[in-house]
Design a protein around this motif. Structure first.
Motif, PDB file in Angstrom:
ATOM      1  N   ASN A 112       6.046 -19.015 -19.942  1.00  0.00           N
ATOM      2  CA  ASN A 112       7.057 -20.097 -20.364  1.00  0.00           C
ATOM      3  C   ASN A 112       6.400 -21.342 -20.867  1.00  0.00           C
ATOM      4  O   ASN A 112       6.802 -22.382 -21.219  1.00  0.00           O
ATOM      5  CB  ASN A 112       7.828 -20.394 -19.233  1.00  0.00           C
ATOM      6  CG  ASN A 112       8.951 -19.264 -19.154  1.00  0.00           C
ATOM      7  OD1 ASN A 112       9.577 -18.772 -20.020  1.00  0.00           O
ATOM      8  ND2 ASN A 112       8.974 -18.626 -17.665  1.00  0.00           N
ATOM      9  N   LEU A 113       4.760 -21.469 -20.359  1.00  0.00           N
ATOM     10  CA  LEU A 113       4.236 -22.555 -20.857  1.00  0.00           C
ATOM     11  C   LEU A 113       3.539 -22.458 -22.044  1.00  0.00           C
ATOM     12  O   LEU A 113       3.087 -23.437 -22.828  1.00  0.00           O
ATOM     13  CB  LEU A 113       3.030 -22.933 -19.584  1.00  0.00           C
ATOM     14  CG  LEU A 113       3.709 -23.394 -18.397  1.00  0.00           C
ATOM     15  CD1 LEU A 113       2.436 -23.728 -17.283  1.00  0.00           C
ATOM     16  CD2 LEU A 113       4.565 -24.450 -18.227  1.00  0.00           C
ATOM     17  N   ALA A 114       3.650 -21.322 -22.689  1.00  0.00           N
ATOM     18  CA  ALA A 114       2.955 -20.897 -24.078  1.00  0.00           C
ATOM     19  C   ALA A 114       3.663 -22.128 -25.060  1.00  0.00           C
ATOM     20  O   ALA A 114       4.746 -22.209 -25.235  1.00  0.00           O
ATOM     21  CB  ALA A 114       3.277 -19.623 -24.581  1.00  0.00           C
ATOM     22  N   GLY A 115       2.554 -22.746 -25.732  1.00  0.00           N
ATOM     23  CA  GLY A 115       3.073 -23.806 -26.727  1.00  0.00           C
ATOM     24  C   GLY A 115       2.971 -25.170 -26.129  1.00  0.00           C
ATOM     25  O   GLY A 115       3.225 -26.128 -27.027  1.00  0.00           O
ATOM     26  N   VAL A 116       2.669 -25.292 -24.896  1.00  0.00           N
ATOM     27  CA  VAL A 116       2.582 -26.748 -24.485  1.00  0.00           C
ATOM     28  C   VAL A 116       1.440 -27.313 -25.203  1.00  0.00           C
ATOM     29  O   VAL A 116       1.403 -28.276 -25.555  1.00  0.00           O
ATOM     30  CB  VAL A 116       2.503 -26.696 -22.820  1.00  0.00           C
ATOM     31  CG1 VAL A 116       1.939 -28.160 -22.384  1.00  0.00           C
ATOM     32  CG2 VAL A 116       3.603 -26.313 -22.356  1.00  0.00           C
ATOM     33  N   GLY A 117       0.429 -26.621 -25.252  1.00  0.00           N
ATOM     34  CA  GLY A 117      -0.661 -27.432 -25.929  1.00  0.00           C
ATOM     35  C   GLY A 117      -0.581 -27.663 -27.445  1.00  0.00           C
ATOM     36  O   GLY A 117      -1.030 -28.765 -27.590  1.00  0.00           O
ATOM     37  N   LYS A 131      -6.747 -27.322 -21.729  1.00  0.00           N
ATOM     38  CA  LYS A 131      -6.945 -25.670 -21.374  1.00  0.00           C
ATOM     39  C   LYS A 131      -5.606 -25.045 -21.363  1.00  0.00           C
ATOM     40  O   LYS A 131      -4.715 -25.610 -20.727  1.00  0.00           O
ATOM     41  CB  LYS A 131      -7.323 -26.241 -20.171  1.00  0.00           C
ATOM     42  CG  LYS A 131      -8.060 -24.979 -19.500  1.00  0.00           C
ATOM     43  CD  LYS A 131      -9.060 -25.578 -18.010  1.00  0.00           C
ATOM     44  CE  LYS A 131      -9.621 -24.231 -17.678  1.00  0.00           C
ATOM     45  NZ  LYS A 131     -10.644 -24.493 -16.333  1.00  0.00           N
ATOM     46  N   VAL A 132      -5.596 -23.859 -21.688  1.00  0.00           N
ATOM     47  CA  VAL A 132      -4.442 -22.982 -21.792  1.00  0.00           C
ATOM     48  C   VAL A 132      -4.263 -22.257 -20.341  1.00  0.00           C
ATOM     49  O   VAL A 132      -5.185 -21.733 -20.100  1.00  0.00           O
ATOM     50  CB  VAL A 132      -4.511 -21.919 -22.891  1.00  0.00           C
ATOM     51  CG1 VAL A 132      -3.201 -21.035 -22.947  1.00  0.00           C
ATOM     52  CG2 VAL A 132      -4.721 -22.883 -24.184  1.00  0.00           C
ATOM     53  N   ASP A 133      -3.016 -22.356 -19.731  1.00  0.00           N
ATOM     54  CA  ASP A 133      -2.692 -21.897 -18.576  1.00  0.00           C
ATOM     55  C   ASP A 133      -2.072 -20.331 -18.890  1.00  0.00           C
ATOM     56  O   ASP A 133      -0.889 -20.401 -19.619  1.00  0.00           O
ATOM     57  CB  ASP A 133      -1.876 -22.594 -17.721  1.00  0.00           C
ATOM     58  CG  ASP A 133      -1.365 -21.940 -16.376  1.00  0.00           C
ATOM     59  OD1 ASP A 133      -1.793 -20.789 -16.230  1.00  0.00           O
ATOM     60  OD2 ASP A 133      -1.132 -22.678 -15.463  1.00  0.00           O
ATOM     61  N   ASN A 158      -0.991 -16.160 -28.259  1.00  0.00           N
ATOM     62  CA  ASN A 158      -1.877 -15.002 -28.180  1.00  0.00           C
ATOM     63  C   ASN A 158      -2.568 -15.086 -26.778  1.00  0.00           C
ATOM     64  O   ASN A 158      -2.983 -13.825 -26.136  1.00  0.00           O
ATOM     65  CB  ASN A 158      -2.682 -14.773 -29.432  1.00  0.00           C
ATOM     66  CG  ASN A 158      -1.782 -14.065 -30.624  1.00  0.00           C
ATOM     67  OD1 ASN A 158      -0.790 -13.816 -30.324  1.00  0.00           O
ATOM     68  ND2 ASN A 158      -2.338 -14.077 -31.749  1.00  0.00           N
ATOM     69  N   VAL A 159      -3.211 -16.372 -26.687  1.00  0.00           N
ATOM     70  CA  VAL A 159      -4.130 -16.452 -25.319  1.00  0.00           C
ATOM     71  C   VAL A 159      -3.160 -15.877 -24.120  1.00  0.00           C
ATOM     72  O   VAL A 159      -3.657 -15.285 -23.256  1.00  0.00           O
ATOM     73  CB  VAL A 159      -4.616 -17.687 -25.156  1.00  0.00           C
ATOM     74  CG1 VAL A 159      -5.334 -18.015 -23.891  1.00  0.00           C
ATOM     75  CG2 VAL A 159      -5.714 -17.876 -26.464  1.00  0.00           C
ATOM     76  N   VAL A 160      -2.013 -16.488 -24.041  1.00  0.00           N
ATOM     77  CA  VAL A 160      -1.084 -16.241 -22.900  1.00  0.00           C
ATOM     78  C   VAL A 160      -0.841 -15.021 -22.817  1.00  0.00           C
ATOM     79  O   VAL A 160      -0.880 -14.429 -21.627  1.00  0.00           O
ATOM     80  CB  VAL A 160       0.167 -17.343 -22.867  1.00  0.00           C
ATOM     81  CG1 VAL A 160       0.848 -17.013 -21.872  1.00  0.00           C
ATOM     82  CG2 VAL A 160      -0.419 -18.871 -22.873  1.00  0.00           C
TER      83      VAL A 160
END
Length: 311
Positions: free
Chosen positions: A184-189, A177-179, A220-222
């Motif tokens: 700065n959390l972009a790319g964790v998934g 699930k993307v937050d 892109n989602v973030v």
């Protein structure tokens, strides 16, 4: 769904396809451009349309897969007749339910045009049409026309954008699930997906392609959606499929978004090193097949296929 069809086909074997097909068919003429068809599929949220001549006879069919090829070759502005599939498998309007199910099992298509004795288009049928007909006769389901339309419109959310086949999101091999609150959390998934694929013994070169494309989709989602997103990954013997969804702002122009360097990211995002306008182009570059479905205000679905290459 296939198991249900197998159980009921004997009971309702003689129902005619004309009784449950969709009669209000979306179709195009051969002189339409592929770009126009692409827009029709996006607006109608369908994966393909029959092509008919001036007499209403079926002369071809054009699908999302054909459009993907045109995107890759830069031929979106060419006529449909140059890129459509010409040897179309059609159903006769007098075919029975049993005949129809056999065709679905044999060809694995998502839908079939239905024609009369003169090969003129009179309808189209999908597995959902079959289930709706059977369920209604059993007295298990009753939907007013408007509600039924809503259900069928939502059907695309549970089907592959590339093949039209049903997908079981709950059975995904990987989920994240993307937050969108913290850039700065972009790319964790994408990073977690990379570790997961490596743990499954997927070759590093294949893992890299998946990770890069998924990173771009997640980013892109973030940056753009203003909504939480979801990453699903399905592993098959010959391919890896990644699907990234959000229910946010949507993309106003997919054509513009596909151009390298085009970006709507705000300045503060660019200052952080994101939003260079390479998201969709990179996703297309690193995947073997990619379909983007979006409507303004209704979010984005990106589905990417990566064929597993030998190490």
């Amino acid at each position: 769904m296939t198991e249900i069809l197998e159980k009921v086909q004997k009971v309702f074997a003689n129902i005619k396809v004309s009784e449950f097909m969709t009669k209000d068919v979306v179709y195009v003429k051969p002189d339409r451009t592929v770009a126009q068809v692409k827009e029709i599929l996006r607006l109608k949220r369908i994966s393909g349309v029959p092509v008919v001549d001036d007499e209403g006879k079926v002369v071809g069919i054009i699908s999302i897969e054909d459009i993907i090829k045109c995107l890759e070759n830069g031929t979106l502005n060419e006529h449909v007749e140059k890129h459509m599939t010409q040897n179309v498998i059609c159903l006769d309007e007098n075919s029975t339910l049993q005949d129809v199910i056999k065709q679905f099992e044999r060809y694995r298509y998502g839908r079939f045009p239905v024609v009369d004795n003169n090969n003129r288009l009179v309808g189209i049928v999908t597995k959902n049409d079959i289930l709706a007909a059977v369920a209604t006769r059993l007295g298990l389901l009753y939907l007013h026309d408007e509600r039924r339309k809503e259900v069928l419109d939502e059907d695309i959310l549970n089907r592959s954008l590339v093949t039209g086949e049903e997908i079981d999101k709950k059975g995904a091999d990987f989920y994240f699930k993307v937050d969108y609150f913290d850039i700065n959390l972009a790319g964790v998934g994408a990073a977690q997906l990379k570790k997961f694929l490596i743990s499954k013994g997927i070759d590093s070169s294949n893992v890299r392609r998946v990770a890069v494309a998924t990173y771009e989709a997640e980013t892109n989602v973030v940056i753009h959606s203003g909504s939480e997103g979801e990453i699903f990954c399905f592993i098959y013997p010959d391919r890896i499929v990644v699907r990234v969804e959000d229910k946010g702002k949507g993309i106003e122009s997919i054509e513009l978004a596909m151009k390298e360097g085009y970006s709507t990211a705000p300045d503060y995002v660019r200052e952080l090193g994101f939003g260079a306008g390479m998201g969709l182009p990179n996703m297309k570059r690193f995947s073997d097949k990619m379909v983007v479905l979006s409507e303004k205000g209704k979010g984005v679905i990106v589905e990417m296929v990566f064929y597993i290459q030998p190490s």
